[in-house]
Motif scaffolding. Sequence first.
Motif, PDB file in Angstrom:
ATOM      1  N   GLY A   1     -24.323   8.093  21.200  1.00 12.48           N
ATOM      2  CA  GLY A   1     -24.976   7.147  20.306  1.00 12.48           C
ATOM      3  C   GLY A   1     -26.333   7.577  19.796  1.00 12.48           C
ATOM      4  O   GLY A   1     -26.902   6.924  18.919  1.00 12.48           O
ATOM      5  N   GLU A   2     -26.894   8.677  20.306  1.00 10.64           N
ATOM      6  CA  GLU A   2     -28.198   9.141  19.840  1.00 10.64           C
ATOM      7  C   GLU A   2     -28.086   9.736  18.437  1.00 10.64           C
ATOM      8  O   GLU A   2     -27.043  10.268  18.056  1.00 10.64           O
ATOM      9  CB  GLU A   2     -28.781  10.202  20.785  1.00 10.64           C
ATOM     10  CG  GLU A   2     -29.405   9.638  22.029  1.00 10.64           C
ATOM     11  CD  GLU A   2     -30.116  10.697  22.853  1.00 10.64           C
ATOM     12  OE1 GLU A   2     -30.856  10.337  23.757  1.00 10.64           O
ATOM     13  OE2 GLU A   2     -29.902  11.903  22.582  1.00 10.64           O
ATOM     14  N   ILE A   3     -29.176   9.661  17.700  1.00 11.29           N
ATOM     15  CA  ILE A   3     -29.233  10.239  16.358  1.00 11.29           C
ATOM     16  C   ILE A   3     -29.700  11.693  16.459  1.00 11.29           C
ATOM     17  O   ILE A   3     -30.694  11.991  17.120  1.00 11.29           O
ATOM     18  CB  ILE A   3     -30.176   9.431  15.450  1.00 11.29           C
ATOM     19  CG1 ILE A   3     -29.610   8.018  15.226  1.00 11.29           C
ATOM     20  CG2 ILE A   3     -30.383  10.131  14.112  1.00 11.29           C
ATOM     21  CD1 ILE A   3     -30.510   7.131  14.406  1.00 11.29           C
ATOM     22  N   VAL A   4     -28.953  12.582  15.828  1.00  6.78           N
ATOM     23  CA  VAL A   4     -29.279  14.001  15.817  1.00  6.78           C
ATOM     24  C   VAL A   4     -29.804  14.364  14.433  1.00  6.78           C
ATOM     25  O   VAL A   4     -29.192  14.023  13.419  1.00  6.78           O
ATOM     26  CB  VAL A   4     -28.037  14.857  16.153  1.00  6.78           C
ATOM     27  CG1 VAL A   4     -28.380  16.333  16.134  1.00  6.78           C
ATOM     28  CG2 VAL A   4     -27.467  14.452  17.501  1.00  6.78           C
ATOM     29  N   GLU A   5     -30.937  15.036  14.389  1.00  2.00           N
ATOM     30  CA  GLU A   5     -31.519  15.451  13.104  1.00  2.00           C
ATOM     31  C   GLU A   5     -31.039  16.872  12.795  1.00  2.00           C
ATOM     32  O   GLU A   5     -31.368  17.825  13.504  1.00  2.00           O
ATOM     33  CB  GLU A   5     -33.036  15.398  13.155  1.00  2.00           C
ATOM     34  CG  GLU A   5     -33.687  15.602  11.791  1.00  2.00           C
ATOM     35  CD  GLU A   5     -35.163  15.303  11.795  1.00  2.00           C
ATOM     36  OE1 GLU A   5     -35.937  16.252  12.059  1.00  2.00           O
ATOM     37  OE2 GLU A   5     -35.554  14.144  11.553  1.00  2.00           O
ATOM     38  N   LEU A   6     -30.242  16.969  11.744  1.00  3.53           N
ATOM     39  CA  LEU A   6     -29.693  18.265  11.320  1.00  3.53           C
ATOM     40  C   LEU A   6     -30.555  18.814  10.182  1.00  3.53           C
ATOM     41  O   LEU A   6     -30.691  18.174   9.140  1.00  3.53           O
ATOM     42  CB  LEU A   6     -28.241  18.102  10.852  1.00  3.53           C
ATOM     43  CG  LEU A   6     -27.278  17.414  11.830  1.00  3.53           C
ATOM     44  CD1 LEU A   6     -25.901  17.269  11.193  1.00  3.53           C
ATOM     45  CD2 LEU A   6     -27.191  18.189  13.128  1.00  3.53           C
ATOM     46  N   VAL A   7     -31.117  19.975  10.383  1.00  2.00           N
ATOM     47  CA  VAL A   7     -31.950  20.621   9.356  1.00  2.00           C
ATOM     48  C   VAL A   7     -31.095  21.658   8.647  1.00  2.00           C
ATOM     49  O   VAL A   7     -30.683  22.663   9.249  1.00  2.00           O
ATOM     50  CB  VAL A   7     -33.194  21.281   9.977  1.00  2.00           C
ATOM     51  CG1 VAL A   7     -34.034  21.943   8.890  1.00  2.00           C
ATOM     52  CG2 VAL A   7     -34.013  20.251  10.744  1.00  2.00           C
TER      53      VAL A   7
END
Length: 615
Positions: free
Chosen positions: A490-496
């Motif tokens: 459920g965590e948000i992952v920041e994709l660069v």
Amino acid sequence: MSFLQPAALTFLVLMPVIVLFYLLRAQHNRLPVPTVRFWREIPSDLEGRPTWRTPLRNLLLYLQLLLILLVALALARPALLGGEKRHLVILLDASASMQATDVLPSRFEEAKRQAHLLIDGLAASDEASLIRVARTPVLLEAGDDRRELHSAIDAAEQSSSPGDIPSALALAQSLVERSRGARTEVILISDGAFPGHEVALVSSLAAQFRHIVVGQTDDNQAITGLSVRPSLGTVGRYVGFIRIVNYANRPVTVPFRALADGLPIDNRPLQLPARGHAELTLALPQGTKLLDVSLQTDDALRVDDHAQVLIGAERPRSVVVASAQPAFWEKALTAVPLVRVTKVRPSQYQPGPADLTVLDGFVPRDLPRGNLLLVNPSRDNQFVEVVGETGPVQAIRARSDHPLLDAADLTALYIAKTRQIRPPAWADVLLEASGTPLLFAGREQGRRVVVLAFDPVASELPQRIAFPILINNVMAWMAPEELATEVKPGEIVELVPAPEAREVTVRLPNNKALSVVARGRPIRFSATDLIGRYTVVHSGPAGVISQQTFVVNVTSEVESDIRPRDQNALVAGVAGERGATVQPGVQRELWTWLAALAFLVIAGEWWAYCRRYAT
């Protein structure tokens, strides 16, 4: 008895209108004649004249008046009152522990069944709100439409994340505050697998609270910790640390298996005491990229019997230097480990993909999409505004708290000549001399930019020990933001997105793929409820540019302790009663009977009309 829609009684004004029609209707006398052939030329004598007459003993009139009365009463919704109007706020726990199968088919499905029963028990005027409790609580449905509420319960999905009880109670409180004139009750359907102090927050609710406990057993063994660390005294070797807990009230023997890149490295039975744990240390083969551990057990909760961890390796970073004196920058940059430098003259420069592009003394019209280091930018550039030159100057103010100046002391730095640049809105000034910015940095359209307003060769910077530190800090700050190798459900992952990437595709553990158009900005990816390995693919016009991987594990001691806990005792007597005036509830509505009677009256009126005028 009361009317739920009393405004509908205004339809009764049609009754005097019908009576008036009968009073003013034309009067006709029926006379039997042999033929009407000779009467056609004198139509005025055949026309009836409107006259006032008392509409007595007219069956059609009485039936029409009765029809209007019944329709108006049905629209007003008469009802028998009894009890109180209620508003149920149902908190449906969808956290990982609700996947336990001690209640078939699962605790979550049993919770949904309990929610259906609550909806079926609502009276006609009662309302309900349904909240799904996971990492982010969501209001699924609200209102008095039973069909919509049942559909929302059926559509609710299980999560592998922990449940955020405080946020769910805060959402329930907002619904309670908007529920006027009703007795409000907050009902939590859960196994109680969360800290008790979170439920104690119901003391702030202006409503009654009740906990419906789901679950029967505590039989669960779980992997609650998995990590890797470099092995001391070696290069490229790692050690894995595993923590396994038995939450059952009896000792158990559990088969344990560990794989390194798919190859078995450990396979043994583990004896775990009641409510006890075991800690394992595994030496991993050199070059291991993935450690996979699992418990071969038939406990009530399967989702925490398997875990993975990725062992990342630093990748080389590409730097393009466009400068009239590239040797100076090549020497400074190659001192940083894993940096590959490509040199090019300004006249031959073409924008291309790179982790960092150094533009010394000029700024091209078309800039690359990646990170930038601008050195002594030309006056005619369109990226930063150069308003003049000044010198000599001495640096007097530095932002030592910024990562770029960490351990790099540039105060009292002498500079023979520098550009006067007006810092853009996205930049933070890190070094200045009497109001003249010398070094500033920030984010611009998703990339990181550092601007050095002067030529280092025309200063004492290369002779200072702070120069290699500054270059190392620049490379560390400019390095592509590494993707977290392990993520909680459920965590948000920041994709660069990688430089020149046009599309970012995430392959889920169930082999489904989600694609997002890369626009040069970080992408917030939230679909991380599935347990397992996720692959992130960065694609450009020529194909795949790079790949990244992260894993999602349930390594939560709170969720793995599936022992059902009745939280009612913790909150007994702390929940307040709603102080507003409570409207009486509806026991039974009568409009359906009135509607049926109105239909019979219509049929009777039509029968009477046809019987009267059939001849």
